[in-house]
Design an enzyme around this catalytic site. Structure first.
Site, PDB file in Angstrom:
ATOM      1  N   GLU A  14      48.058  42.505  42.666  1.00  0.00           N
ATOM      2  CA  GLU A  14      47.757  42.666  40.749  1.00  0.00           C
ATOM      3  C   GLU A  14      48.847  42.671  39.959  1.00  0.00           C
ATOM      4  O   GLU A  14      48.436  41.797  39.012  1.00  0.00           O
ATOM      5  CB  GLU A  14      46.402  43.300  40.442  1.00  0.00           C
ATOM      6  CG  GLU A  14      45.140  43.201  41.056  1.00  0.00           C
ATOM      7  CD  GLU A  14      45.264  41.792  41.131  1.00  0.00           C
ATOM      8  OE1 GLU A  14      45.528  40.960  39.865  1.00  0.00           O
ATOM      9  OE2 GLU A  14      43.714  41.398  41.884  1.00  0.00           O
ATOM     10  N   HIS A  70      47.407  33.135  36.483  1.00  0.00           N
ATOM     11  CA  HIS A  70      47.262  34.120  36.800  1.00  0.00           C
ATOM     12  C   HIS A  70      46.531  34.135  38.430  1.00  0.00           C
ATOM     13  O   HIS A  70      46.865  34.075  39.734  1.00  0.00           O
ATOM     14  CB  HIS A  70      45.849  34.937  36.436  1.00  0.00           C
ATOM     15  CG  HIS A  70      45.841  36.910  37.103  1.00  0.00           C
ATOM     16  ND1 HIS A  70      46.991  37.581  37.106  1.00  0.00           N
ATOM     17  CD2 HIS A  70      45.113  37.162  38.081  1.00  0.00           C
ATOM     18  CE1 HIS A  70      46.484  38.829  37.014  1.00  0.00           C
ATOM     19  NE2 HIS A  70      45.290  38.327  38.244  1.00  0.00           N
ATOM     20  N   GLU A  71      45.085  33.583  38.721  1.00  0.00           N
ATOM     21  CA  GLU A  71      43.942  32.877  39.636  1.00  0.00           C
ATOM     22  C   GLU A  71      45.570  32.507  40.649  1.00  0.00           C
ATOM     23  O   GLU A  71      45.184  32.411  41.767  1.00  0.00           O
ATOM     24  CB  GLU A  71      42.891  32.353  39.538  1.00  0.00           C
ATOM     25  CG  GLU A  71      42.052  33.102  38.522  1.00  0.00           C
ATOM     26  CD  GLU A  71      42.318  35.128  38.740  1.00  0.00           C
ATOM     27  OE1 GLU A  71      42.132  35.118  40.271  1.00  0.00           O
ATOM     28  OE2 GLU A  71      42.056  35.544  37.617  1.00  0.00           O
ATOM     29  N   GLU A  95      40.446  34.607  42.203  1.00  0.00           N
ATOM     30  CA  GLU A  95      41.051  33.939  43.096  1.00  0.00           C
ATOM     31  C   GLU A  95      40.610  33.526  44.556  1.00  0.00           C
ATOM     32  O   GLU A  95      41.732  33.081  45.423  1.00  0.00           O
ATOM     33  CB  GLU A  95      42.880  34.906  43.378  1.00  0.00           C
ATOM     34  CG  GLU A  95      42.204  35.667  44.362  1.00  0.00           C
ATOM     35  CD  GLU A  95      42.062  36.880  43.242  1.00  0.00           C
ATOM     36  OE1 GLU A  95      41.749  37.182  42.121  1.00  0.00           O
ATOM     37  OE2 GLU A  95      42.627  38.495  44.076  1.00  0.00           O
ATOM     38  N   ASN A  96      39.001  33.572  44.892  1.00  0.00           N
ATOM     39  CA  ASN A  96      38.899  32.666  45.835  1.00  0.00           C
ATOM     40  C   ASN A  96      39.780  31.814  46.239  1.00  0.00           C
ATOM     41  O   ASN A  96      40.025  30.573  45.797  1.00  0.00           O
ATOM     42  CB  ASN A  96      37.353  32.491  46.028  1.00  0.00           C
ATOM     43  CG  ASN A  96      36.760  33.382  44.814  1.00  0.00           C
ATOM     44  OD1 ASN A  96      36.628  34.582  45.551  1.00  0.00           O
ATOM     45  ND2 ASN A  96      35.939  32.628  44.056  1.00  0.00           N
ATOM     46  N   GLU A 137      34.872  39.863  46.149  1.00  0.00           N
ATOM     47  CA  GLU A 137      35.973  40.930  45.629  1.00  0.00           C
ATOM     48  C   GLU A 137      35.798  41.861  45.337  1.00  0.00           C
ATOM     49  O   GLU A 137      34.878  41.538  44.258  1.00  0.00           O
ATOM     50  CB  GLU A 137      38.155  41.000  45.192  1.00  0.00           C
ATOM     51  CG  GLU A 137      38.587  41.930  44.786  1.00  0.00           C
ATOM     52  CD  GLU A 137      40.209  41.322  44.003  1.00  0.00           C
ATOM     53  OE1 GLU A 137      39.754  40.012  43.482  1.00  0.00           O
ATOM     54  OE2 GLU A 137      40.725  42.668  44.364  1.00  0.00           O
ATOM     55  N   GLY A 196      37.136  38.305  34.747  1.00  0.00           N
ATOM     56  CA  GLY A 196      38.099  37.112  33.622  1.00  0.00           C
ATOM     57  C   GLY A 196      37.349  36.168  34.888  1.00  0.00           C
ATOM     58  O   GLY A 196      37.242  35.172  34.099  1.00  0.00           O
ATOM     59  N   ALA A 197      38.394  36.151  36.159  1.00  0.00           N
ATOM     60  CA  ALA A 197      38.659  34.983  36.772  1.00  0.00           C
ATOM     61  C   ALA A 197      38.709  35.442  37.946  1.00  0.00           C
ATOM     62  O   ALA A 197      38.783  37.167  38.964  1.00  0.00           O
ATOM     63  CB  ALA A 197      39.417  33.894  36.744  1.00  0.00           C
TER      64      ALA A 197
END
Ligand code: TRP
Ligand code: ZN
Length: 908
Positions: free
Chosen positions: A324, A301-302, A268-269, A125, A265-266
């Site tokens: 988001e 969140h992820e 979400e794959n 992303e 931060g991270a």
């Protein structure tokens, strides 16, 4: 890197893709110096778009071969123009076989496929997949993926991909393979792979439906003692989404992998979330209470993206807030529900609003201001902003405020019923909310299309004879770049009225209604520029409690007296507004003090001097030093003493508005005066409240083994805030208290708090403790980051000192966490030093933007934004900031990322 001006992309230019991709099969031969990627995609012409060429994207790739329906295409049979590969006149159905060659070991941008501590990771992303292969790399192209990974078995024993592991085995030659299949269609930005020498904590977990899933948290060797909290957070997230939204994990296996080099931060794959180590690794020795809370929030969140983002994704990147804003709202609600207690929830809300006001309001007022759904961009990476994320979350929260929790849930259910498996728009989300509740939300669209923070001013009028209270609300919104005129927003304003005893009055909005049935908070819907609301059966002059729980992302003004603010602080049933009353009061006092300092300074023609001077100046110029602060001091004293209030609430109530918050309240920013005023008030508070602070310190100890739960964290928070105030006294007694805490701290929260207090004082143990801390944690990168940040933000760290830190052997520009911990921390969180009168802070900034631009444009562009507000500063600083911006602008080979930020800054 480019030398020409990169193009601007416009939302209005959206066109559906000419071809859809049905299936993708990929084979990776992983090698840091020469990775080969073979991609077979089956495409079919989009019936809605019968004309266009087949378009693929690729960036910094070596194209080894391209075949269409089995035949090799020669360079004459396709057009390569910048990042697009175009095939004209392709048939209806196409099988493309593309081979690309990459050098992940040299990829310092951390986008696409890269190497971190010898292991392979991906970040796709927003547009990283095009750094792996040529592909229609846009989120509205969703396909099923099968991925074969091959690599050296000794160096890369673990091979991970999206979805389910189908098969694995040896290849001979010391190599092995793993075949992964993702059963769900996904856009290319959710593709991921990980290969390396990693270990995992794993657990079988039963879903509400009874189905069993496998959960894994993967880390480097030596870190398995730091994964439990992430695992717990993941299980809590899964439960919460089942319970609150009836959304179930759709895979049999869900993995989190931690990586030390990561731009954000991270990510979400699908089924394979990749995290910055900062948001995974925790144990009491290395992580603070805030770290624990952040890990819970980011894991949530992820995980929540699996539905809001992955199952339903974005049509184009202008819709980014669709996933988001909604997912931040969901993680905020999750964290609040995990705390449980009413005051804990309020504190979570206060913290979220603090972030919004401190970072998003300035963004909305600055050169990069953009709507939650932007209209154009040069580099999409620059639009992962607090506007898209945090203001976006506020916009989603307003639906819930307007429709109620049940109404909001009905909207969510309809959204998934309509759009599961699709790539959609913010309008589609709004329609689902409107249709599920039979509401007209057309005006609400302006929250997506108009940038800028609305200002709402409230005036009240009490008619004792008619027993009515009329509240008049007026809204305005300043122009933002490219948007001169704003139309009125649809603003939910939650309001209560307090009687003289501080009790909520029943709110009767319809004449003749029965007061006993009335609620005590009304959500007024402000839709016009100017609007009045009448409350009936109001028996006495009320004090209005406005914008309860911060019901909309606006600035609300009302001419409260100091006494009314103190009254709200003491009595409001809405804890957010109780806090707000104190903040407003403190802000007023501080701004008066800043003005006084500026007058004194302009007489003395000097800006240096410390907080003690400022306190003295305050005394001299005011004539009645402490008396002037006495209303505030006594209000804060009673809050501190009020043991009926939870410690975490007392902590936020006693925290003064930050220097950034104060800066934004001023027409012209004088960073030194602001700093000195705030320090002076901290010192006055420390002196005046000394005994109460010491009592709070001793009453809020948390003996026994460390637990990160909200209650214990709240106690530590208040205790350490007390310590921080006491450290302002800078005397032997407090030095001893701080040193004792440092020496005996049983967890990082207490240790860090003590070290911070030590470093900001003249205590004799200061230097020895800093060195001791470094040696103790030399091998914990995340703790060394804290060590850098602590010094970067310390009040005596000037530009020369921060330069010395940048020469420390542990400092590197290649690791984003390290850059953020020192360079970004100094430039954005040490305003008094960064804005050195000679402009040396800006030179430091410019050098680092330029150096980072060549290594990691995304991180460089973040740093570039530290000068966003340059036009607001006092003239001598402003001119030096402009010069520094110009110096960066004049640098050759700027990335589009940095160019966009700098040119918008200079233009607006
Ligand atoms: N989508 C991610 C999130 O919100 C963040 C993200 C976007 C990201 N682009 C990125 C992370 C690039 C790392 C690098 O959780
Ligand atoms: Zn996200």
């Amino acid at each position: 890197m480019r030398t020409d001006t990169p193009p601007t992309i416009y939302r209005q230019q959206y066109a559906a893709p000419a071809y859809r991709v049905e299936q993708v099969e990929m084979g990776f031969d992983l090698d840091p110096e020469d990775t080969r990627v073979a991609t077979r995609s089956t495409l079919v012409r989009n019936p809605d778009s019968p004309e266009g060429d087949l378009v693929l994207h690729g960036h910094e790739l070596r194209l080894v071969q391209i075949r269409m329906n089995g035949k090799v295409l020669s360079p004459g049979q396709y057009q390569l123009d910048g990042d697009t590969l175009r095939i004209a006149g392709a048939p209806h159905r196409v099988t493309l076989d593309i081979e690309t060659a990459l050098q992940p070991g040299r990829n310092t941008s951390l986008m696409g496929l890269y190497v971190s501590s010898g292991n392979f990771f991906t970040q796709c992303e927003a547009e990283g997949f095009r750094k792996i292969t040529y592909f229609p790399d846009r989120p509205d192209v969703m396909a099923k993926y099968t991925v074969m990974l091959r690599a050296d078995k000794a160096r890369y024993p673990v091979l991970l991909g999206n979805g389910n592991l189908v098969e694995q085995g040896d290849l001979g030659d010391g190599r092995h393979y793993a075949l992964w299949e993702d059963p769900f269609k996904k856009p290319s930005y959710l593709f991921a792979l990980v290969a390396g020498n990693l270990v995992c904590q794993e657990e079988a977990f039963q879903l509400k439906s009874g189905r069993e899933v496998l959960l894994q948290v993967w880390v480097e060797h030596g870190n398995l003692d730091k994964t439990q909290h992430a695992m717990d957070s993941l299980k809590n997230s899964i439960r919460w989404d089942e319970e609150r939204f009836n959304l179930e994990l759709d895979l049999d296996r869900f993995m989190i992998v931690a990586v030390g080099d990561f731009n954000m931060g991270a990510m979400e794959n699908k089924g394979l979330n990749i995290f910055n180590t900062k948001y995974v690794l925790a144990n009491p020795r290395i992580a603070t209470d805030i770290d624990y809370a952040n890990i819970e929030a980011v894991v949530g969140h992820e995980y929540f993206h699996n539905w809001t983002g992955n199952r339903v994704t974005c049509r184009d990147w202008f819709q980014l807030s669709l996933k988001e804003g909604l997912t931040v709202f969901r993680d905020q609600e999750f964290s609040a529900d995990m705390i449980g207690s009413a005051s804990g929830r309020a504190v979570k809300r206060i913290e979220d609003v603090r972030v919004l006001r401190q970072t998003q309001f300035p963004e909305d007022a600055g050169p990069m201001a953009h709507p939650v759904r932007p209209d154009s961009y040069i580099e999409i990476n620059n639009f992962y902003t607090v506007t898209v994320y945090e203001k976006g979350a506020e916009v989603v929260r307003m639906y819930q405020t307007l429709l109620g929790r049940d109404g909001f849930n009905r909207g969510m259910a309809l959204y998934f019923q309509r759009h599961d498996g699709q790539a959609v728009t913010c309008d589609d989300f709004r329609s689902a909310m409107a249709d599920a509740n039979r509401r007209d939300l057309s005006q609400f669209e302006r929250w997506y299309s108009q940038a800028g923070t609305p200002h709402v001013s409230a005036t009240g009028e009490y008619d004792a004879q008619a027993r009515t209270y009329t509240l008049t609300l007026a809204q305005t919104c300043k122009p933002t770049p490219g948007q001169e005129q704003k139309l009125p927003f649809h603003i939910p304003v939650a309001v209560g009225l307090l009687d003289a005893g501080g009790h909520d009055m029943p709110l009767v909005q319809t004449p003749g209604a029965v007061a006993a049935d009335a609620q005590t908070t009304a959500v007024l819907e402000l839709t016009e520029a100017h609007q009045s609301f009448v409350f009936h059966q109001v028996g006495e002059y009320p004090v209005p409690s406005l914008l309860r729980n911060f019901s909309a992302p606006v600035v609300l003004s009302h001419d409260y007296t100091d006494a009314e603010l103190a009254f709200l602080m003491e009595h409001d049933s809405d804890p957010f507004n109780r806090w707000e009353g104190g903040q407003r009061l403190a802000t007023r006092r501080l701004l008066v003090l800043v003005d006084k300092l500026l007058l004194t300074d302009s007489a003395a023609q000097t800006f240096d001097g410390d907080a003690a001077d400022a306190a003295a100046a305050m005394a001299a110029s005011a004539g009645a030093p402490v008396a002037e602060q006495s209303a505030l001091v006594s209000a804060l004293r009673s809050t501190l003493r009020h043991t009926g209030l939870d410690p975490e609430f007392r902590e936020v109530a006693l925290t003064l508005p930050s220097e950034t918050m104060l800066s934004e309240q001023m027409d012209v920013i004088h960073p030194h005066a602001i700093h000195r005023a705030r320090q002076a008030l901290r010192r006055v508070l420390a002196e005046q409240l000394r005994e109460d602070l010491e009592a709070a310190y001793h009453d809020n100890q948390t003996p026994g083994p460390y637990s990160p739960d909200a209650q214990s964290a709240g106690k530590r928070g208040l205790k350490n805030l007390a310590l921080s105030y006491l450290s302002e006294l800078d005397d032997e007694r407090t030095h001893a208290l701080i040193q004792t805490q440092y020496d005996h701290a049983g967890n990082m929260t207490d240790r860090m708090a003590a070290l911070t207090a030590l470093v900001n004082s003249s205590a004799p143990g200061r230097q020895a403790s800093l060195e001791h801390f470094y040696r103790d944690f030399e091998h914990e990168a995340l703790v060394i980051d804290k060590w850098f940040t602590l010094q970067a933000t310390e009040r005596s760290t000037d530009v020369a000192a921060v330069r010395a830190l940048a020469r420390h052997p542990a400092f590197t520009l290649k690791n984003p966490n390290r850059v953020r911990s020192l360079v970004l921390a100094f430039c954005s969180s040490n305003p008094a030093q960064f804005h050195a009168a000679d402009g040396s802070g800006y030179a430091f900034w410019a050098e680092h933007v330029i150096a980072l631009n060549a290594i990691n444009p995304q991180v460089a562009a973040r740093l570039a934004r530290a000068l966003d507000r340059w036009r607001k500063y006092a003239p001598p600083l402003r001119e030096k900031m402009r010069a520094a911006l110009q110096r960066v602008a004049d640098t050759p080979a700027l990335s589009g990322d940095v160019l966009e930020v700098i040119s918008k800054s200079l233009a607006n």
